[in-house]
Structures are given as structure tokens and as C-alpha cells.
Design a protein around this motif. Structure first.
Motif, PDB file in Angstrom:
ATOM      1  N   VAL A   1       0.839  -1.205   0.000  1.00  0.00           N
ATOM      2  CA  VAL A   1       0.000   0.000   0.000  1.00  0.00           C
ATOM      3  C   VAL A   1       0.871   1.250   0.000  1.00  0.00           C
ATOM      4  O   VAL A   1       0.662   2.175  -0.801  1.00  0.00           O
ATOM      5  CB  VAL A   1      -0.972  -0.012   1.207  1.00  0.00           C
ATOM      6  N   VAL A   2       1.874   1.310   0.864  1.00  0.00           N
ATOM      7  CA  VAL A   2       2.746   2.486   0.948  1.00  0.00           C
ATOM      8  C   VAL A   2       3.501   2.704  -0.360  1.00  0.00           C
ATOM      9  O   VAL A   2       3.571   3.829  -0.871  1.00  0.00           O
ATOM     10  CB  VAL A   2       3.724   2.350   2.136  1.00  0.00           C
ATOM     11  N   VAL A   3       4.040   1.643  -0.941  1.00  0.00           N
ATOM     12  CA  VAL A   3       4.801   1.767  -2.194  1.00  0.00           C
ATOM     13  C   VAL A   3       3.906   2.269  -3.323  1.00  0.00           C
ATOM     14  O   VAL A   3       4.289   3.166  -4.085  1.00  0.00           O
ATOM     15  CB  VAL A   3       5.473   0.421  -2.569  1.00  0.00           C
ATOM     16  N   ILE A   4       2.701   1.734  -3.431  1.00  0.00           N
ATOM     17  CA  ILE A   4       1.800   2.158  -4.508  1.00  0.00           C
ATOM     18  C   ILE A   4       1.386   3.610  -4.321  1.00  0.00           C
ATOM     19  O   ILE A   4       1.386   4.396  -5.282  1.00  0.00           O
ATOM     20  CB  ILE A   4       0.567   1.237  -4.602  1.00  0.00           C
ATOM     21  N   VAL A   5       1.058   4.010  -3.114  1.00  0.00           N
ATOM     22  CA  VAL A   5       0.644   5.399  -2.871  1.00  0.00           C
ATOM     23  C   VAL A   5       1.800   6.356  -3.173  1.00  0.00           C
ATOM     24  O   VAL A   5       1.590   7.408  -3.780  1.00  0.00           O
ATOM     25  CB  VAL A   5       0.120   5.562  -1.429  1.00  0.00           C
ATOM     26  N   ARG A   6       3.015   5.977  -2.810  1.00  0.00           N
ATOM     27  CA  ARG A   6       4.176   6.833  -3.116  1.00  0.00           C
ATOM     28  C   ARG A   6       4.444   6.903  -4.617  1.00  0.00           C
ATOM     29  O   ARG A   6       4.875   7.925  -5.135  1.00  0.00           O
ATOM     30  CB  ARG A   6       5.405   6.337  -2.382  1.00  0.00           C
ATOM     31  N   THR A   7       4.179   5.817  -5.326  1.00  0.00           N
ATOM     32  CA  THR A   7       4.391   5.760  -6.773  1.00  0.00           C
ATOM     33  C   THR A   7       3.359   6.608  -7.515  1.00  0.00           C
ATOM     34  O   THR A   7       3.634   7.097  -8.614  1.00  0.00           O
ATOM     35  CB  THR A   7       4.304   4.299  -7.261  1.00  0.00           C
ATOM     36  N   ALA A   8       2.203   6.803  -6.928  1.00  0.00           N
ATOM     37  CA  ALA A   8       1.092   7.496  -7.596  1.00  0.00           C
ATOM     38  C   ALA A   8       1.482   8.884  -8.103  1.00  0.00           C
ATOM     39  O   ALA A   8       0.998   9.320  -9.144  1.00  0.00           O
ATOM     40  CB  ALA A   8      -0.104   7.591  -6.658  1.00  0.00           C
ATOM     41  N   ARG A   9       2.368   9.563  -7.407  1.00  0.00           N
ATOM     42  CA  ARG A   9       2.759  10.920  -7.822  1.00  0.00           C
ATOM     43  C   ARG A   9       3.512  10.940  -9.143  1.00  0.00           C
ATOM     44  O   ARG A   9       3.512  11.939  -9.849  1.00  0.00           O
ATOM     45  CB  ARG A   9       3.621  11.568  -6.746  1.00  0.00           C
ATOM     46  N   LYS A  10       4.179   9.835  -9.463  1.00  0.00           N
ATOM     47  CA  LYS A  10       5.004   9.772 -10.680  1.00  0.00           C
ATOM     48  C   LYS A  10       4.304   9.026 -11.807  1.00  0.00           C
ATOM     49  O   LYS A  10       4.924   8.694 -12.798  1.00  0.00           O
ATOM     50  CB  LYS A  10       6.321   9.064 -10.369  1.00  0.00           C
ATOM     51  N   LEU A  11       3.033   8.780 -11.658  1.00  0.00           N
ATOM     52  CA  LEU A  11       2.305   7.910 -12.576  1.00  0.00           C
ATOM     53  C   LEU A  11       1.600   8.721 -13.666  1.00  0.00           C
ATOM     54  O   LEU A  11       0.748   9.548 -13.375  1.00  0.00           O
ATOM     55  CB  LEU A  11       1.290   7.103 -11.770  1.00  0.00           C
TER      56      LEU A  11
END
Length: 189
Positions: A92-102
């Protein structure tokens, strides 16, 4: 007055191209939808199928039955519920952090499905019996057998995780990056 899409000029071509927009809202919206559907179906199953014989549908191709899974997929490693809870939190943490660069719509859909599914099963592990971080995930969809003898019993969250994982694998295989570019485009630069 209608809105015109933002454009930018490609230096190589000199022609206007649509500006890239982050896909975090799509990812989070899809994750919220999966989470809501998963929690809603689990609440319905617990309220209507507990202590009841499985419900046979589609001539026995599909059964609805309540089962609790304290392990991972396919009831693997049932004694390690806390470990799977921590893994889900990390995902969950990794995906939420990745969302900004998506910027890729495909990756937003894939990660939104995985995020929603991970959160759905995480809620069960945190709040259901037998206790905090050890809860049993509510599974209820069984194929071809009411007790998971042909295929393991699963839920909406599991389905979303698998679909998101398959889509992510296809995107990676095709070389599509999180920013929407292709890996082959970067090697040519």
C-alpha cells in the motif's frame, strides 16, 4: 465555454501534443471503488451466508459460501498472518508513493486494482477475528465445488489483485513505464 486540452510542443516534431497528466486520481478512485465493493460484498456475505449451506449458482459452476482465510492466497502459510499484514502495508505504501510519478493510464488501472484489493484484505486482517493483525480474510466465491476443492475460495479483493497483477505483467512485458513511455524509446535516446 468548453475546455481545451492542455498542449505542449514536442521539440522533435514542432507539433502540439496533449500534455501528460498524472493518473493518481484514477489510481486512487479505482482503489476506492474496489475497496468499497470488496467490503460491501464481505459484509453481505457475513450477514447472509454465515452458518448456512453454500448457495449454488449457474448449475454448480459457482458457489457462494463463507470461508475465513488466515493465510495468503490459496490458504498458504496460515500461521503467518502478521507477516502478510506487514507485506500488504508495504505494498500500500509503495503504490501510494508511486502514484505521484504515474502518467500511464494502464499502470494506474493495474496499481489501482492491486491497491484496492490489498486494502480490502488488509481491513479483514486488522479488524476481524481472531484479533488485530491476525484476522481471517472473508472469502466467498468458489468455482465448481462449494468447499474450494477444485479452485480455492476467493473474494473481490483477490480478484482485483490478480487482475491488476496480470495487467501489470502485460504492461511490463510490453515495456510500458509508469510515466507512459516505452523502455525501447529510452534506449534509443
Amino acid at each position: 465555454m468548453s475546455e481545451q486540452p492542455e498542449t505542449s510542443t514536442s521539440p522533435a516534431e514542432g507539433a502540439p501534443t496533449p500534455a501528460r497528466r498524472p493518473r493518481a486520481a484514477l489510481l486512487l478512485g479505482l482503489a476506492a471503488g474496489v475497496l468499497a465493493l470488496d467490503l460491501g460484498t464481505k459484509l453481505l456475505v457475513v450477514a447472509t451466508l454465515s452458518d448456512r449451506e453454500p448457495l449454488r449458482l449457474l448449475g454448480g459452476a459457482l458457489y457462494l459460501t463463507e470461508a475465513r482465510n488466515t493465510g495468503a492466497a490459496f490458504s498458504f502459510a496460515e500461521g503467518a498472518t502478521a507477516v502478510f499484514t506487514l507485506i500488504a502495508l508495504t505494498v500500500v505504501v509503495v503504490i501510494v508513493r508511486t502514484a505521484r510519478k504515474l502518467f500511464s493510464t494502464g499502470w494506474a488501472v493495474a496499481l489501482g486494482l492491486v491497491l484496492g484489493g490489498a486494502l480490502g484484505n488488509l481491513v479483514d486482517r486488522v479488524f476481524r477475528d481472531p484479533g488485530f493483525l491476525r484476522g481471517g480474510v472473508v472469502d466467498f466465491i468458489s468455482l465448481f465445488d462449494p468447499y474450494g476443492e477444485v479452485w480455492p475460495i476467493f473474494n473481490v479483493a483477490d480478484s482485483a489483485i490478480v487482475c491488476g497483477g496480470v495487467l501489470g505483467a502485460l504492461l511490463a512485458f510490453r515495456g510500458i513505464e509508469f510515466d507512459g513511455s516505452r523502455a525501447s524509446d529510452r534506449t534509443q535516446d
